[in-house]
Enzyme design. Structure first.
Site, PDB file in Angstrom:
ATOM      1  N   ASP A  18      63.326-110.788 -25.823  1.00 52.02           N
ATOM      2  CA  ASP A  18      64.353-109.806 -25.498  1.00 52.02           C
ATOM      3  C   ASP A  18      65.139-109.552 -26.775  1.00 52.02           C
ATOM      4  O   ASP A  18      65.956-110.376 -27.195  1.00 52.02           O
ATOM      5  CB  ASP A  18      65.269-110.345 -24.403  1.00 52.02           C
ATOM      6  N   TYR A  29      72.901 -93.488 -27.862  1.00 51.92           N
ATOM      7  CA  TYR A  29      71.622 -93.521 -28.575  1.00 51.92           C
ATOM      8  C   TYR A  29      71.735 -92.801 -29.913  1.00 51.92           C
ATOM      9  O   TYR A  29      71.297 -93.308 -30.955  1.00 51.92           O
ATOM     10  CB  TYR A  29      70.555 -92.874 -27.696  1.00 51.92           C
ATOM     11  N   LYS A  51      71.137 -94.228 -33.734  1.00 53.18           N
ATOM     12  CA  LYS A  51      70.113 -93.680 -34.623  1.00 53.18           C
ATOM     13  C   LYS A  51      70.720 -93.156 -35.925  1.00 53.18           C
ATOM     14  O   LYS A  51      70.069 -93.204 -36.979  1.00 53.18           O
ATOM     15  CB  LYS A  51      69.321 -92.588 -33.897  1.00 53.18           C
TER      16      LYS A  51
END
Length: 251
Positions: free
Chosen positions: A65, A162, A166
């Protein structure tokens, strides 16, 4: 790719989508690939199918994980103990939440940052440390980024968390190029690979259907081809940023 035959690559998020396709292509090119993901059954299924097909290399399965930095360390210690030095790392694992930041709970935010940023930085650090230890002077770090690492989108669904992570990968990859240049005698290459919309489980079903109807979506194979291209360039050529989008994508 001949110089990488028999050498070790670590690919995260290898149980499906882009990661699975990259792992498959690297194994077929003759590399010993360490596929890392939470879904061990899928990794084992991919390894079995590659063995059955007579692939030139092999896939080693490591369940982890990657939202835990300790787990990232365990992965690379397993590689050190069982295979030796790492020549290639493809940091691909990521979490995409289709919610505005105000609707995410704190544990979701923590998991997104841990997987999308911390695990990538840790993977870069540990891979490069392995390259230095084993005198692998032509190693390659590939960070699977996104077009959202270079722009901010407000549609078709909010992907603010997200996008933020990024953008961090864009900066990290650029900075890492300078960091590795501080290692005397080594020419470690760093590539940020930024795809547009790719047909994976991360894309909402309705959006994927509309993009497919318009013939305007990438296949995971397209992204894997880009990884193989960056790796196959001669050592004197460094693909620092590679953006690929489906023809006609309005981004």
């Amino acid at each position: 790719m001949d110089r990488f035959v028999g050498r070790v690559a670590v690919v995260t998020g290898a149980s499906s989508g882009i990661g699975a396709n990259v792992a498959k292509d690297l194994v077929n090119a003759g590399m010993v690939v360490v596929g890392v993901a939470r879904r061990k059954d899928r990794l084992e299924g991919l390894a079995a199918s590659l063995r059955a097909s007579g692939a030139k290399g092999r896939l080693e399965v490591v369940q982890a994980d990657l939202s835990s930095v300790e787990e990232v360390g365990r992965v690379f210690q397993w590689v050190e103990d069982n295979l030796g030095g790492v020549s290639v790392v493809v940091n691909n694992a990521a979490i995409l939440a289709h919610h505005p930041i105000q609707d995410l709970d704190l544990l979701q935010i923590q998991a997104i940052i841990a997987t999308n940023v911390t695990a990538v930085m840790a993977g870069c650090k540990l891979a490069i440390s392995s390259m230095k230890k084993h005198n692998i002077r032509d190693g390659h770090v590939i960070n699977v980024n996104s077009v959202t690492g270079h722009m901010v989108l407000g549609h078709p669904t909010p992907v603010s968390a997200y996008t933020s992570t990024k953008h961090a990968i864009t900066a990290m990859s650029k900075a890492l190029r300078f960091d590795v240049q501080l290692i005397p005698g080594f020419k470690i290459r760093v590539t940020s690979l930024s795809p547009g919309t790719v047909l994976t489980d991360m894309v909402p079903e309705q959006h994927a259907k509309s993009m497919m109807a318009a013939d305007c979506i990438l296949d995971t194979k397209d992204v894997s081809n880009a990884v193989m291209y960056a790796l196959s360039c001669p050592p004197s050529v460094e693909i620092t940023e590679l953006t690929i989008q489906p023809t006609g994508e309005k981004l």
